[in-house]
Write a protein that holds these residues in place. Structure first.
Motif, mmCIF file in Angstrom:
data_model
loop_
_atom_site.group_PDB
_atom_site.id
_atom_site.type_symbol
_atom_site.label_atom_id
_atom_site.label_comp_id
_atom_site.label_asym_id
_atom_site.label_seq_id
_atom_site.Cartn_x
_atom_site.Cartn_y
_atom_site.Cartn_z
ATOM 1 N N TRP A 1 -51.951 57.069 -53.359
ATOM 2 C CA TRP A 1 -52.752 56.751 -52.587
ATOM 3 C C TRP A 1 -53.832 57.750 -51.586
ATOM 4 O O TRP A 1 -53.699 57.290 -50.496
ATOM 5 C CB TRP A 1 -51.835 55.941 -51.165
ATOM 6 C CG TRP A 1 -50.963 54.931 -52.504
ATOM 7 C CD1 TRP A 1 -49.708 55.697 -52.978
ATOM 8 C CD2 TRP A 1 -51.244 53.459 -52.673
ATOM 9 N NE1 TRP A 1 -49.468 54.105 -53.760
ATOM 10 C CE2 TRP A 1 -50.511 52.211 -52.832
ATOM 11 C CE3 TRP A 1 -52.600 52.689 -51.989
ATOM 12 C CZ2 TRP A 1 -49.992 51.919 -53.464
ATOM 13 C CZ3 TRP A 1 -52.230 51.753 -52.555
ATOM 14 C CH2 TRP A 1 -51.553 50.959 -53.001
ATOM 15 N N THR A 2 -54.111 58.970 -52.001
ATOM 16 C CA THR A 2 -54.922 59.217 -51.908
ATOM 17 C C THR A 2 -56.260 58.560 -51.875
ATOM 18 O O THR A 2 -56.572 57.857 -52.743
ATOM 19 C CB THR A 2 -55.236 61.189 -52.015
ATOM 20 O OG1 THR A 2 -55.177 60.802 -53.897
ATOM 21 C CG2 THR A 2 -53.918 61.632 -52.652
ATOM 22 N N PRO A 3 -57.695 59.377 -51.848
ATOM 23 C CA PRO A 3 -59.209 58.777 -52.193
ATOM 24 C C PRO A 3 -59.570 58.653 -53.733
ATOM 25 O O PRO A 3 -59.452 57.359 -54.242
ATOM 26 C CB PRO A 3 -59.913 59.381 -51.269
ATOM 27 C CG PRO A 3 -59.727 59.193 -50.086
ATOM 28 C CD PRO A 3 -58.022 60.110 -51.093
ATOM 29 N N ALA B 1 -64.113 51.665 -47.381
ATOM 30 C CA ALA B 1 -62.489 51.578 -46.495
ATOM 31 C C ALA B 1 -62.796 50.260 -46.131
ATOM 32 O O ALA B 1 -61.777 48.777 -46.677
ATOM 33 C CB ALA B 1 -62.373 52.270 -45.728
ATOM 34 N N PRO C 1 -56.523 50.687 -45.271
ATOM 35 C CA PRO C 1 -56.937 52.342 -45.222
ATOM 36 C C PRO C 1 -55.365 52.543 -43.429
ATOM 37 O O PRO C 1 -54.918 52.354 -43.076
ATOM 38 C CB PRO C 1 -58.217 52.591 -44.914
ATOM 39 C CG PRO C 1 -58.748 51.607 -44.250
ATOM 40 C CD PRO C 1 -57.643 50.183 -45.089
ATOM 41 N N VAL C 2 -55.403 53.921 -43.902
ATOM 42 C CA VAL C 2 -54.403 54.555 -42.895
ATOM 43 C C VAL C 2 -55.134 54.704 -41.357
ATOM 44 O O VAL C 2 -56.454 55.438 -41.779
ATOM 45 C CB VAL C 2 -53.419 55.903 -43.568
ATOM 46 C CG1 VAL C 2 -53.429 56.349 -42.008
ATOM 47 C CG2 VAL C 2 -53.057 56.550 -44.585
ATOM 48 N N GLU D 1 -50.666 55.507 -39.216
ATOM 49 C CA GLU D 1 -50.906 57.199 -39.419
ATOM 50 C C GLU D 1 -49.673 58.262 -39.389
ATOM 51 O O GLU D 1 -49.179 59.020 -40.053
ATOM 52 C CB GLU D 1 -51.312 57.921 -38.102
ATOM 53 C CG GLU D 1 -51.907 59.525 -38.121
ATOM 54 C CD GLU D 1 -52.682 59.991 -39.780
ATOM 55 O OE1 GLU D 1 -52.269 61.175 -40.221
ATOM 56 O OE2 GLU D 1 -53.604 59.113 -39.633
ATOM 57 N N VAL E 1 -46.767 57.518 -42.666
ATOM 58 C CA VAL E 1 -47.605 58.229 -43.376
ATOM 59 C C VAL E 1 -46.963 59.723 -44.100
ATOM 60 O O VAL E 1 -47.063 60.972 -43.083
ATOM 61 C CB VAL E 1 -49.104 58.083 -44.238
ATOM 62 C CG1 VAL E 1 -48.783 56.257 -44.026
ATOM 63 C CG2 VAL E 1 -49.721 58.903 -43.110
ATOM 64 N N GLY F 1 -49.111 62.086 -46.471
ATOM 65 C CA GLY F 1 -50.256 62.662 -46.947
ATOM 66 C C GLY F 1 -50.931 61.579 -47.743
ATOM 67 O O GLY F 1 -52.256 61.269 -48.757
ATOM 68 N N GLU F 2 -50.339 60.208 -47.538
ATOM 69 C CA GLU F 2 -51.647 58.992 -48.176
ATOM 70 C C GLU F 2 -52.444 58.851 -47.329
ATOM 71 O O GLU F 2 -52.641 59.336 -45.898
ATOM 72 C CB GLU F 2 -50.351 57.841 -48.043
ATOM 73 C CG GLU F 2 -49.345 57.694 -49.375
ATOM 74 C CD GLU F 2 -47.958 58.182 -48.703
ATOM 75 O OE1 GLU F 2 -46.807 58.294 -49.143
ATOM 76 O OE2 GLU F 2 -48.152 58.950 -46.902
ATOM 77 N N SER F 3 -53.629 58.213 -47.499
ATOM 78 C CA SER F 3 -54.485 57.631 -46.957
ATOM 79 C C SER F 3 -54.924 56.180 -47.030
ATOM 80 O O SER F 3 -55.808 55.179 -46.648
ATOM 81 C CB SER F 3 -56.294 58.427 -48.269
ATOM 82 O OG SER F 3 -56.185 59.466 -47.436
ATOM 83 N N TYR F 4 -54.260 55.945 -47.604
ATOM 84 C CA TYR F 4 -54.273 54.155 -47.698
ATOM 85 C C TYR F 4 -52.897 53.499 -47.651
ATOM 86 O O TYR F 4 -51.967 54.608 -48.756
ATOM 87 C CB TYR F 4 -54.686 53.221 -49.272
ATOM 88 C CG TYR F 4 -56.410 54.055 -49.254
ATOM 89 C CD1 TYR F 4 -56.980 53.053 -48.584
ATOM 90 C CD2 TYR F 4 -57.001 55.219 -49.691
ATOM 91 C CE1 TYR F 4 -58.182 53.520 -48.767
ATOM 92 C CE2 TYR F 4 -58.080 55.578 -49.917
ATOM 93 C CZ TYR F 4 -59.095 54.687 -48.546
ATOM 94 O OH TYR F 4 -60.030 54.650 -49.247
#
Length: 351
Positions: free
Chosen positions: A28-30, A48, A65-66, A71, A74, A76-79
């Motif tokens: 779930w990274t960019p 986003a 998105p996070v 925040e 999570v 390490g996930e961005s979404y």
């Protein structure tokens, strides 16, 4: 089926679910999310706030998105989710429940029985508001990702999400404050639920709190049970100087009916209860004469939750239940269609 853009062929709910379950979300990274969207044959600008263009007649997908609310949950996930609308239904509770149930039937045939079911109540993952008609959900829990069927704003949605953040959020709501968690949560013995954590609950400290929580529960109950395809049988016991007799029997499948077992020195009619003659639709749920006193709450969208809760609380007080902690949900209610259910939103003891 892969590409959807510009296609006039509609992918089935089952085929979509299979593709989502099999998809590589890349943490779930960019970059991972961009690859996920491309792998599904869809398109996304990378911004986003922009929709994911799917070409599905039910509408485009959304990435979450996070942000500030997400925040702390999570790793390490961005979404934290990709939500795909499945159908658009009329806004009334009956139509929404029917559309949700149709999706459930198709998904269960494709993926098997969900490992988790319940209602988000008025507070979904990461503090989202639930839908007015009800907030049922079903989950096919997995690692690292989970697939959820959720009640969306215009109809059912299929949500792919990293398992960790949503469960971390839920677990952290068990702080003991009134209304800290709403809704109810049920899990079965599926191996997919290994390691599943459960939050602590909260306890109602006033009759007004009980009235609010019970009213919210009853208001949406027939719509949610219809959507989920379950029936709930929930006895309520009241601790008094004479023990802890059964007071009420809340029964709900596609219709809500409540029976009352008040002692002889209490006048149920004066408190708002009727008989089968006044509530003939309850005859299919209760026998004609047991319980004598009952009320018909109605089907999806019909219950007047607050009024029903006020009647139950007034009856409990009339019977001699002094405190909210003495109103107890029977342990039988915890077992629903193979799921062990915790009714977090009620704030009442179970035993």
């Amino acid at each position: 089926m892969n590409g959807q853009r510009g296609s006039t062929e509609t992918e089935s709910v089952a085929d979509l679910a299979r593709r989502l379950v099999a998809a590589d979300t890349g943490g779930w990274t960019p970059d991972g999310v961009s690859a996920l969207v491309a792998g599904l044959g869809w398109s996304w600008s990378g911004a986003a706030q922009d929709p994911v263009l799917t070409g599905r007649p039910s509408g485009d997908a959304r990435l979450r998105p996070v942000a500030d609310f997400e925040e702390r949950y999570v790793d390490g996930e961005s979404y934290v989710e990709l939500a795909v609308p499945l159908a658009t239904a009329a806004p009334d509770a009956a139509a929404q429940a029917t559309a949700f149930h149709a999706a459930k039937v198709e998904l269960t045939a494709a993926l098997g029985k969900p490992s988790i079911m319940g209602s988000h109540g008025d507070m979904g993952p990461f503090y989202d508001s639930g839908q007015i008609w009800g907030a049922p959900f079903l989950r096919w829990r997995g690692s690292p990702d989970t697939l959820e069927l959720r009640a969306g704003k215009t109809g059912p949605e299929l949500v792919l999400q990293p398992t960790g953040p949503a469960e971390n959020w839920f677990w952290r709501q068990g702080i003991g404050e009134e209304h800290a968690i709403s809704g109810y949560f049920g899990s079965n013995r599926d191996a997919a639920n290994a390691g599943l954590g459960f939050p602590g609950g909260w306890t109602a400290r006033s009759w007004e709190t009980v009235t609010r929580s019970l009213g919210d529960f009853l208001d949406a109950l027939p719509a949610e049970t219809t959507a989920l395809g379950i029936s709930i049988g929930m006895p309520f016991y009241g601790r008094t100087d004479d023990g802890a007799p059964i007071l009420f029997d809340v029964t709900c499948g596609d219709r809500l009916a409540i029976g009352c077992f008040a002692p002889d020195d209490v006048d149920p009619a004066a408190l708002g209860w009727g008989t089968v003659a006044e509530h003939p639709d309850t005859a299919s749920i209760f026998s004609d004469d047991d319980p004598v006193w009952r009320v018909d709450g109605g089907g999806p969208g019909e219950p007047k939750g607050r009024a029903l809760a006020e009647m139950l609380v007034a009856t409990a007080k009339a019977v001699g239940v002094r405190n909210p902690t003495d109103l107890i949900v029977g342990g039988e209610a915890e077992y629903v269609d193979g799921y062990h259910v915790t009714y977090y939103g009620l704030g009442l003891k179970t035993g």
